[in-house]
Scaffold this active site. Structure first.
Site, PDB file in Angstrom:
ATOM      1  N   TYR A   1       0.799  -1.230   0.000  1.00 57.85           N
ATOM      2  CA  TYR A   1       0.000   0.000   0.000  1.00 57.85           C
ATOM      3  C   TYR A   1       0.828   1.274   0.000  1.00 57.85           C
ATOM      4  CZ  TYR A   1      -0.060  -0.229   5.221  1.00 57.85           C
ATOM      5  OH  TYR A   1       0.252  -0.284   6.543  1.00 57.85           O
ATOM      6  N   GLU A   2       0.107   2.388  -0.228  1.00 61.03           N
ATOM      7  CA  GLU A   2       0.703   3.709  -0.478  1.00 61.03           C
ATOM      8  C   GLU A   2       1.600   3.695  -1.716  1.00 61.03           C
ATOM      9  OE1 GLU A   2      -0.822   5.755   0.997  1.00 61.03           O
ATOM     10  OE2 GLU A   2      -1.577   4.557   2.642  1.00 61.03           O
ATOM     11  N   GLY A   3       1.179   2.951  -2.725  1.00 63.29           N
ATOM     12  CA  GLY A   3       1.980   2.787  -3.932  1.00 63.29           C
ATOM     13  C   GLY A   3       2.860   1.574  -3.769  1.00 63.29           C
TER      14      GLY A   3
END
Length: 596
Positions: free
Chosen positions: A442-444
């Site tokens: 997550y978060e890229g």
């Protein structure tokens, strides 16, 4: 079972001896009064809170998870979470680095960052509730209207309300240009927002009375793609002008995602049916505003894996010293026992030292970045602020991807130290492995971070930011190159710096002919860059340890031994990675999709 003791001694080493933060902060008028005593007091109190209050809830929270009432759409967090959050607020922890104008304590980011390492070691799932709130605070602080700031920031700073970031939709993850949530303007200046979001961490819970959702959506006349995304503030309860709660907004949790790990955090599917919201920033500029929160979250995710790396290492070390299994290959080490403790075996030490090195290297790296953020925000010299901003931009994707990759490796190695017991839930180690795996996603995802580093942060400015960091490394090499005691660190550091320069130029030339070359090289390239950063900080730490190894403090001998292990056993990974990055895209792209 298990334990967590905040590594305050190593934190103090990084802050005071490596980074010399007291001198650094004296150059920042906002933090000039922050001295070593204040820093040490925060670290010690933070260690007590995380070890005594949060850590005991980690395994029980994982086992119990969160529960959704389908009729009321309310979520109940695991037993003890709500009470721990109340203690967190009462102690003033949410306001540590927030703006005093809104009730914050105004302490530096680097100190808040150290505290968040402890929080994540003790209980990552719990920490995600206040952690996301801090990102929402930063976004509103940067882009909110005066009215929005006055109404919402004091509540976020105090911890009375929490925040989320609502980006992802079921049909699109990283490709936010495809999102479909709609925002219809109303005569009173508000908007009615309709759509669904998934994977919303801390999206609904019972720890606070109100939750502030920051939602990406499209205006009716918005252009296609990422240029048509706006950001909206959508509270769970609509606040009155005095901050008291008004009507329930039509934004609800429809389901809790069933996850591999972080069970104590409510990862929600969020549904909006004409929910009332207000625009943050400019129309169709939502990604610009949200990037404040996303970049803060990327540093935060790196800290999550650093925290897990540390606590996994601590527990594996205790186990390895206690567990008896076979005899040492070089002769009996515990003649009074039926077998030797497994810490005598070379490969057990390899696993332990891998986790130890990844923790200590990650701590030095992440605290340095946090200090650069303090410089970027507060230094009186514009040129210094610009240089700090460039370093933060260059190194943030490495923080996120390299530290989370390393966290996955370290927790897996720590679980392996336990043998079969590591696979059994009652020992607690398998939870760290499960929890750490999400951090790479997550978060890229880490591939996205790698593309960001190589494509945007390095090649797009022709390596200007990379050269700035390289000059810093080169200056250290030149300063210490004639010191024979440092040669075991300086020689490989200088060699890797040269190789990174050549590799960057080579990939850049290939990319002119075929952009797939960037995609093919990006992931190994980021790990090579990560090792360059780690090698630089381990060399700096080794210099300090060499100077103090005869001081009588065994800490420095341990630090020196860890640095030597890193250079001997972990840095050589770069040889393989460089070959991978140079191998190009041909072997990846040659086959038709139906032949893979």
């Amino acid at each position: 079972m298990g334990q967590y003791v905040a590594p305050v001694r190593d934190m103090q080493f990084v802050l005071h001896e490596l980074l010399q933060v007291e001198n650094e902060l004296k150059q920042l008028p906002k933090h000039a009064e922050v001295d070593a005593d204040i820093i040490n007091q925060v670290l010690e109190e933070g260690g007590k809170f995380t070890s005594d209050i949060l850590f005991p809830l980690n395994r029980t929270g994982d086992h119990e998870g969160c529960r959704l009432n389908q009729e009321t759409h309310e979520v109940t967090t695991p037993k003890g979470f709500k009470e721990a959050y109340r203690q967190y607020i009462e102690a003033g922890w949410p306001s540590l680095s927030a703006d005093p104008e809104y009730g914050g304590q105004g302490l530096p980011v680097v100190l808040n960052n150290a505290f968040y390492e402890m929080l994540n070691s003790s209980n990552q799932a719990w920490t995600m509730y206040p952690g996301l709130s801090h990102g929402a605070y930063e976004c509103l602080h940067e882009h909110g209207t005066d009215e929005q700031k006055a109404l919402y920031l004091p509540k976020l700073v105090s911890g009375e309300w929490t925040g989320t970031m609502c980006l992802t939709e079921a049909h699109c993850g990283t490709d936010l240009g495809m999102l479909r949530s709609k925002a219809e303007p109303q005569e009173d200046g508000s908007y009615k927002i309709t759509g669904g979001k998934i994977f919303i961490s801390a999206g609904e819970h019972d720890m606070v009375e109100n939750i502030i959702h920051l939602v990406l959506a499209r205006l009716p006349d918005a252009p296609a793609g990422t240029k048509g995304i706006s950001l909206f503030l959508v509270p769970k309860f609509l606040p009155n002008a005095d901050g008291s709660l008004g009507a329930r907004n039509s934004i609800f949790c429809g389901a809790i995602e069933e996850k591999m790990g972080i069970h104590g955090n409510a990862t929600c599917q969020i549904n909006m049916d004409g929910a009332t919201g207000w625009l943050i920033g400019q129309p169709n500029k939502g990604l610009n505003a949200m990037f404040v929160m996303m970049n803060a979250a990327r540093l935060g995710v790196g800290m999550q894996s650093l925290g897990l790396t540390e606590v996994a290492y601590q527990n594996a070390l205790v186990y390895a010293k206690d567990r008896l299994q076979m005899r040492s290959l070089s002769g009996v080490k515990a003649p009074d026992k039926p077998a030797d403790p497994i810490i005598v075996h070379p490969d057990v030490r390899r696993m332990l030292l891998t986790a130890k090195a990844f923790a200590e290297g990650g701590r030095a790296f992440s605290y340095y970045i946090a200090l650069m953020i303090d410089r970027e925000l507060n230094h009186p010299d514009e040129e210094v602020r610009k240089d700090a901003a460039d370093q933060v931009a260059l190194l943030t994707p490495i923080i996120k991807a390299f530290l989370t990759d390393n966290g996955w490796i370290a927790t897996s190695e720590a679980m392996q130290v336990y043998g079969g017991h590591g696979f059994i839930a009652e020992w607690g180690m398998e939870q760290y492995v499960r929890d750490s795996r999400i951090n790479m996603i997550y978060e890229g995802t880490n591939t996205i971070q790698s593309l960001d580093l190589l494509g945007r942060k390095v090649l797009m400015d022709n390596g200007a930011k990379l050269r700035k960091f390289g000059a810093q490394v080169q200056a250290f090499v030149e300063e210490n190159g004639s010191d024979e005691a440092m040669s075991e660190f300086i020689t490989p550091l200088a060699d890797l710096g040269d190789k990174v320069t050549k590799l960057t130029m080579e990939i850049g030339m290939k990319a002119f002919q075929n952009q797939d070359e960037v995609g093919a090289a990006a992931v190994p390239y980021l790990r090579v860059a990560g090792h360059l950063v780690f090698a630089y900080f381990f060399a700096r730490m080794a210099k300090i340890a060499l100077e103090k190894q005869d001081s009588g403090d065994s800490f420095y001998k341990s630090k020196l031994g860890t640095a030597r292990f890193y250079f001997a056993r972990l840095l050589p990974e770069t040889a393989m990675l460089i070959r991978q990055a140079r191998s190009g895209s041909a072997s990846l792209m040659a086959l038709d999709a139906d032949l893979i």
